[in-house]
Design a protein around this motif. Structure first.
Motif, short mmCIF file in Angstrom:
data_model
loop_
_atom_site.label_atom_id
_atom_site.label_comp_id
_atom_site.label_asym_id
_atom_site.label_seq_id
_atom_site.Cartn_x
_atom_site.Cartn_y
_atom_site.Cartn_z
N UNK A 192 1.11 113.44 -23.47
CA UNK A 192 1.59 113.21 -21.94
C UNK A 192 0.78 113.69 -21.13
N UNK A 193 0.88 112.77 -20.07
CA UNK A 193 -0.16 113.02 -18.85
C UNK A 193 -1.56 113.05 -19.50
N UNK A 194 -2.00 111.80 -19.91
CA UNK A 194 -3.18 111.98 -20.28
C UNK A 194 -4.34 112.13 -19.49
N UNK A 195 -5.37 112.08 -19.73
CA UNK A 195 -7.01 111.90 -19.28
C UNK A 195 -7.81 111.39 -19.58
N UNK A 196 -8.87 111.26 -19.09
CA UNK A 196 -10.30 110.30 -19.63
C UNK A 196 -10.52 111.57 -20.62
N UNK A 197 -10.78 113.11 -20.29
CA UNK A 197 -11.30 113.69 -21.48
C UNK A 197 -10.11 114.34 -22.73
N UNK A 198 -9.35 113.29 -22.62
CA UNK A 198 -8.45 113.66 -23.96
C UNK A 198 -9.12 112.47 -24.95
N UNK A 199 -9.95 110.99 -24.54
CA UNK A 199 -10.77 110.62 -25.12
C UNK A 199 -11.01 111.37 -26.49
N UNK A 200 -10.78 110.61 -27.74
CA UNK A 200 -11.11 111.13 -28.50
C UNK A 200 -10.70 109.84 -30.62
N UNK A 201 -11.08 110.29 -31.54
CA UNK A 201 -10.64 110.17 -32.32
C UNK A 201 -10.15 111.49 -32.99
N UNK A 202 -8.06 111.69 -32.91
CA UNK A 202 -6.94 112.66 -33.60
C UNK A 202 -6.70 112.81 -34.62
N UNK A 203 -7.28 113.80 -35.75
CA UNK A 203 -6.74 114.46 -36.81
C UNK A 203 -5.85 115.16 -36.87
#
Length: 127
Positions: free
Chosen positions: A83-94
Motif C-alpha cells: 500500500x501507499x506505493x512510492x516510485x522508489x518501490x519500483x523493482x522486480x520482486x522475488x
C-alpha cells in the motif's frame, strides 16, 4: 522439485496498491522461512519482509506500515500486500524460501544467500 511462482505485479501510480502472490510447490520442509526481496535497476537485491512457519513477521524499516507479508498455508501461498506505493518501490520482486535449521532464524538480517529456493520475480513499477 521445489517451485516458487510470483504473480500480481504491474504498474501503478504513487499512492496505489498491489498484492503480490507466491505459490509454492514441491516443498517438503515442515518449518520454513519465506522472504520477499526486491531488486531495482543497478542495485543489489534486498530483503523487504520475511515470515516463518508460525506466522511471525519482520520488515525492513523502509517498508514498515506500508507492506504486509502473510501466508495461507492451506493454499501454500505467501502474499505481499503493498500500500501507499512510492516510485522508489519500483523493482522486480522475488519470493524465496529456506527450510531446515536455517528457518529457525527467520529475520530480515539475512541476505539473499541465506535463502535456498527462488522464484523468477514479478515487476512492480510505480510512477
Amino acid at each position: 522439485q521445489v517451485q516458487l511462482v510470483e504473480s500480481g505485479g504491474g504498474s501503478v501510480q504513487a499512492g496505489g496498491s498491489l498484492r503480490l502472490s507466491c505459490a509454492v510447490s514441491g516443498y517438503t520442509y515442515s518449518n520454513n522461512c519465506m522472504g520477499w526481496f526486491r531488486q531495482a535497476p543497478g542495485k543489489e537485491r534486498e530483503v523487504v519482509a520475511v515470515i516463518d512457519s508460525n506466522g511471525r513477521t519482520t520488515y525492513v524499516d523502509s517498508v514498515k506500515g506500508r507492506l504486509t507479508i502473510s501466508q495461507d498455508n492451506a493454499k501454500n501461498t505467501r502474499y505481499l500486500q503493498m500500500n501507499s506505493l512510492k516510485p522508489e518501490d519500483t523493482a522486480i520482486y522475488y519470493c524465496a524460501t529456506v527450510g531446515g535449521p536455517r528457518a529457525r532464524f527467520c529475520t530480515v538480517v539475512h541476505g539473499p544467500r541465506y535463502f535456498e529456493y527462488w522464484g523468477r520475480g514479478t515487476q512492480v513499477t510505480v510512477s
